[in-house]
Write a protein that holds these residues in place. Structure first.
Motif, short mmCIF file in Angstrom:
data_model
loop_
_atom_site.label_atom_id
_atom_site.label_comp_id
_atom_site.label_asym_id
_atom_site.label_seq_id
_atom_site.Cartn_x
_atom_site.Cartn_y
_atom_site.Cartn_z
N GLY A 1 -4.90 15.73 -10.30
CA GLY A 1 -5.37 15.00 -11.55
C GLY A 1 -4.49 14.58 -12.44
O GLY A 1 -4.79 14.00 -13.53
N ARG A 2 -3.09 14.91 -12.34
CA ARG A 2 -2.00 14.40 -13.22
C ARG A 2 -1.88 12.99 -12.75
O ARG A 2 -1.78 12.32 -11.87
N GLN A 3 -1.32 12.10 -13.94
CA GLN A 3 -0.78 10.80 -13.87
C GLN A 3 0.73 10.74 -13.66
O GLN A 3 1.30 11.67 -14.52
N VAL A 4 1.01 9.90 -12.69
CA VAL A 4 2.43 9.68 -12.63
C VAL A 4 2.49 8.16 -12.66
O VAL A 4 1.85 7.24 -12.41
N VAL B 1 -0.57 5.89 -11.98
CA VAL B 1 -1.76 6.28 -11.12
C VAL B 1 -1.97 7.97 -11.32
O VAL B 1 -1.23 8.75 -11.79
N THR B 2 -3.38 8.23 -10.90
CA THR B 2 -3.78 9.66 -11.16
C THR B 2 -3.84 10.14 -9.79
O THR B 2 -4.42 9.61 -8.56
N LEU B 3 -3.41 11.31 -9.68
CA LEU B 3 -2.98 12.02 -8.26
C LEU B 3 -4.29 12.69 -7.70
O LEU B 3 -4.99 12.85 -8.77
N GLY B 4 -4.75 12.61 -6.72
CA GLY B 4 -5.73 13.17 -5.89
C GLY B 4 -5.87 14.69 -5.81
O GLY B 4 -5.12 15.39 -6.70
N ALA B 5 -6.52 15.04 -4.82
CA ALA B 5 -6.84 16.75 -4.90
C ALA B 5 -5.71 17.14 -4.24
O ALA B 5 -5.02 16.52 -3.57
N ASN B 6 -5.33 18.48 -4.47
CA ASN B 6 -4.37 19.36 -3.96
C ASN B 6 -4.29 19.33 -2.43
O ASN B 6 -5.12 19.49 -1.79
N GLY B 7 -3.13 19.17 -1.91
CA GLY B 7 -3.13 19.00 -0.51
C GLY B 7 -3.59 17.92 0.20
O GLY B 7 -3.06 17.56 1.56
N GLN C 1 0.95 -1.31 -0.10
CA GLN C 1 -0.03 0.03 0.12
C GLN C 1 0.87 1.32 -0.05
O GLN C 1 1.87 1.36 0.78
N VAL C 2 0.87 2.09 -0.90
CA VAL C 2 1.55 3.34 -1.34
C VAL C 2 0.58 4.59 -0.83
O VAL C 2 -0.52 4.72 -1.42
N THR C 3 1.06 5.47 -0.09
CA THR C 3 0.33 6.60 0.13
C THR C 3 1.40 7.99 -0.46
O THR C 3 2.22 8.03 0.06
N LEU C 4 0.50 8.53 -1.22
CA LEU C 4 1.20 9.95 -2.02
C LEU C 4 0.39 11.10 -1.52
O LEU C 4 -0.80 11.06 -1.51
N GLN C 5 1.32 12.05 -1.32
CA GLN C 5 0.54 13.35 -0.99
C GLN C 5 1.08 14.29 -1.98
O GLN C 5 2.36 14.35 -2.39
N GLN C 6 0.27 15.10 -2.51
CA GLN C 6 0.53 15.89 -3.52
C GLN C 6 0.07 17.61 -3.49
O GLN C 6 -0.83 17.70 -2.86
N GLN C 7 0.84 18.55 -3.99
CA GLN C 7 0.39 19.73 -4.08
C GLN C 7 0.70 20.54 -5.49
O GLN C 7 2.10 20.36 -6.16
N GLY C 8 -0.38 21.05 -6.32
CA GLY C 8 0.00 21.38 -7.40
C GLY C 8 -0.14 20.66 -8.65
O GLY C 8 0.21 21.05 -9.82
N TYR C 9 -0.51 19.38 -8.29
CA TYR C 9 -0.58 18.38 -9.60
C TYR C 9 -1.85 17.74 -9.55
O TYR C 9 -2.04 16.56 -10.04
#
Length: 767
Positions: free
Chosen positions: A254-257, A273-279, A244-252
């Motif tokens: 809906g982007r795919q990584v 995978v598709t990134l979730g909401a900012n913050g 299980q991988v948890t990613l946190q993002q800011q500024g991206y």
């Protein structure tokens, strides 16, 4: 006004530190100030030559300003300040030297560390003027405090920011010296969990203010960070396991990584995978299958996106131990030869991680043993003592008659699950005679007597053509779809396709409803009892162990009616048997206090030792052999924890990244206790805590300064420190009065006003 009075004087006036040394009563002073323009106005009521109202107002203003300025100088304005005797007191400068100072988020692409070095050590930096006034002591801190002599010693390499520990160590080192203040320069990150404000209040009690300086951006605008990875620490026989991988993002948003998992230089998995909401944080599940039998250090990598400020938190290491282990011991008792018995044994025989010792009744008084280790194993039938039964990790019971197990053996079986932590599976039919026994209590389903069933469910497969004896395709429940016990494919669609391709089962033995704490993994698609689908496979926790019920005896069809190369049946049964046995307690269990460590961390190894009856053993002698990533071997004695029976501990620091292998050697004076060795491994990984949530924490730095009586500055304001520290109250400073009346600016202003007044009068022809 700033031309005549320096900025600090203006600040002192705003803070109420301004006064008049020759001032009479404040009321008299106010009257004098009001009286001056009044007298001037009276004198200008009559002039030698006529003057327009506008010119008269200008002349009154100029003359009043001259007289008021003279009055002000006569009253002798002063500001009250604090000062220390130069070179008689000390000043400590603490500089954050943790990894977050490597982040390049200061102007012109500088790292935080580079910006600090320039602000302190450059020719126009603040350290030279501070050194002229104080005995300067400069330190670098991360998880500890170290004396700093040159800028080159700042490496920004510490994997922990602990300003509280740094302040405490500073008090210990300089506590006996006349300390005027402390300058703390940091991005504000504190990932130690300690109470830094308590240390700040200690300095306030000693009248030593802390001046904090913040470095870096207050918000990271663009970043993708790995914040957590959860995976099984140990697996058996190259089993597929979930990550299980948890990613946190800011500024991206809906982007795919791209996520990649590497085993050394070999890529073992790639997924977009598709990134979730900012913050926010998003969780993703990956499936891996190890390729060799040893501890494997995997590296998870998330693609670095354009404009991403911090790349260091895009990589994460985790350890999965796939080492060779003794096979799990499972006892299988069966009441008569049947297809299910043959195919279950065949599935287990192909798995080196399992040893299935079976006891099959082939006829009245006739039994057949398979998979035994010694000629005496199961020689007297189902074990009658805890020592004999507890050598197994799980027990599988097939279609047995009521007299197959005695009441004492049923109670022993209950203790085996509840206290020893073993697993129990009942596969097929449960005779009515067991309904009110300990065996029924252990199961995740509620057995119901045949006579208590409605007519359409009575008889079942015994009657041949019957609703419960028909062919059916079991329906996976939602927990069943995602359970590792029933996984046949690497992803969800592959898994569903594999299950839909399996042959139908035939016949289900009717039980009551699943118990409240049970989990139903498979159910009948059409037959119900009390408005609930009949469970085909259910599990539950029972005491320290676990139990399972499979209410059909036809899973052999998944092998018999499929191509010979298809291993779906073997895979399901191996996963079931491992699940049953893997959770059982061991006589020697090694635990680490963290899933992973960073350089400089303290590792606590706990070993739980039990005797043959799985009672805690306090009479053991344990040694821990540790092999570090460089191959260096050291032995450490383990001590019994007097507060916990059977638990022994050892602690040590780790200084290198990589995999550490441990081997616990156990010997005991307990009766019939054999010597034992237990291997285990842990990993020391690069730290991510300095790069996640790495924005400048103005709030914390401000609270540190406020709690100590100091002040907070942004790095761009650091030059104000030199004067502010000198004028701040402290244990080794004294109040002084600084005159303002004799400043050159006041004299220049007075001359300018008098000249303006004279020229205006001459222009209008006044005397």
């Amino acid at each position: 006004m700033s031309f005549f009075v320096d900025p600090y004087a203006l600040e002192a006036i705003a803070d109420g530190q301004f006064s008049f040394a020759n001032s009479p009563h404040p009321l008299v002073t106010a009257i004098l100030i009001l009286l001056v323009p009044a007298i001037v106005w009276l004198l200008y009521r009559r002039t030698t030559r006529p003057v327009s109202p506008r010119w008269k107002a200008l002349l009154i203003t100029l003359r009043s300003a001259v007289l008021l300025l003279l009055l002000l100088m006569l009253l002798r304005p002063v500001i009250t300040t604090w000062e220390v005797n130069p070179q008689e007191t000390y000043l400590a400068v603490l500089i954050d030297d943790s990894q977050s100072m490597q982040i390049n988020d200061v102007g012109n692409g500088q790292s935080r560390a580079e910006a600090v070095q320039r602000a302190l050590f450059a020719d126009n930096g603040i350290l030279p003027p501070l050194a002229e006034r104080y005995q300067l002591r400069t330190f670098a801190f991360n998880n500890a405090l170290n004396r700093l002599d040159t800028a080159e010693e700042l490496q920004a390499s510490g994997n922990l920011s602990d300003p509280g520990q740094a302040l405490q160590q500073l008090r210990n080192q300089l506590g006996g010296l006349p300390l005027s203040g402390v300058v703390l320069i940091s991005d504000g990150a504190d990932n130690s969990g300690a109470d830094v404000l308590a240390q700040a209040r200690e300095f306030a009690a000693r009248q030593v203010p802390i001046f904090t300086v913040g470095v870096g951006q207050p918000e990271i605008q663009q970043d993708v960070a790995i914040t957590d990875v959860a995976a099984a620490s140990t697996i058996l026989d190259n089993s597929i396991f979930d990550v299980q991988v948890t990613l946190q993002q800011q500024g991206y948003e809906g982007r795919q990584v791209q996520l990649r998992v590497l085993d050394g230089e070999t890529e073992v998995l790639t997924r977009n995978v598709t990134l979730g909401a900012n913050g926010g944080s998003s969780r993703y599940e990956l499936e891996l299958e190890p390729e060799r039998r040893e501890p494997i250090l995997y590296e998870l990598e998330v693609e670095t996106l354009d404009g991403e400020l911090i790349a260091q938190n895009n990589r994460y290491q985790f350890l999965v131990d796939n080492s060779e282990r003794p096979p799990l011991n499972i006892l299988y008792v069966e009441g008569h030869p049947r297809n299910e018995f043959k195919f279950i044994r065949r599935a287990a025989e192909g798995d080196e991680s399992l040893r299935l010792a079976s006891y099959l009744q082939t006829g009245p008084g006739r039994f057949y043993r398979q998979g035994i280790n010694t000629p005496l194993e199961l020689n007297d039938g189902f074990p009658a003592t805890a020592e004999d039964l507890y050598q197994y990790q799980a027990v599988v019971i097939g279609d047995i008659d009521p007299d197959f197990l005695s009441a004492e053996q049923l109670t022993l079986l209950q203790d085996f699950v509840a206290e020893r932590g073993g697993g129990l599976l009942v596969s097929g039919m449960l005779d009515d005679a067991f309904v009110d026994t300990a065996l029924a209590d252990i199961l995740p389903v509620t057995p119901v007597r045949l006579s208590a069933l409605p007519g359409y469910l009575q008889g079942g497969v015994r009657r041949g053509s019957h609703a419960t004896g028909e062919m059916f395709t079991p329906r996976l429940t939602t927990p069943g779809e995602f359970s590792p016990l029933l996984r046949l494919g690497a992803d969800d669609s592959e898994n569903r396709n594999a299950w839909s391709a399996l042959p139908q089962l035939q016949g289900i033995y009717v039980t009551g409803r699943a118990k409240p704490g049970a989990t139903v993994l498979m159910e009948h698609p059409s037959v119900q009892f009390q408005d609930q689908a009949l469970p085909v496979m259910a599990t539950q926790r029972y005491g320290s162990g676990r139990s399972m019920a499979i209410t059909t005896a036809s899973t052999w069809r998944w092998q018999m009616l499929m191509p010979a190369e298809d291993e779906s049946h073997e895979r399901v049964w191996r996963q079931i048997l491992r699940w049953l046995a893997q959770g059982a307690m061991e006589r020697v269990t090694v635990n680490f206090d963290k899933p992973f460590y960073n350089v400089g961390d303290e590792v606590t190894v706990s070993v739980e030792v039990r005797d043959e009856r799985f009672e805690p053993d306090n009479n053991a002698s344990l040694w821990l052999q540790r092999t570090d990533p460089q191959g260096e071997v050291s032995d450490i004695a383990m001590e019994w924890d007097i507060d916990e029976d059977g638990v022994y501990r050892s602690r040590f620091l780790v200084e290198d990244e990589g995999v550490y292998n441990t081997l616990v050697d156990v010997s005991s004076t307990a009766a019939a206790r054999i010597d034992d060795e237990k291997p285990a491994a842990f990993v020391v990984t690069p730290s991510l805590r300095e790069y996640n949530n790495a924005a400048r924490d103005d709030g914390l730095l401000g609270r540190i300064a406020e709690s100590s009586g100091g002040r907070y500055y942004d790095l761009g304001e650091i030059n104000q420190l030199v004067g502010d520290i000198e004028r701040s109250p402290g244990a080794y400073s004294q109040q002084v009065e600084e005159d303002l009346w004799d400043r050159p600016g006041f004299l220049l202003l007075l001359i300018a006003l008098m000249c303006a007044d004279w020229m205006a009068r001459r222009y209008r022809g006044l005397s």
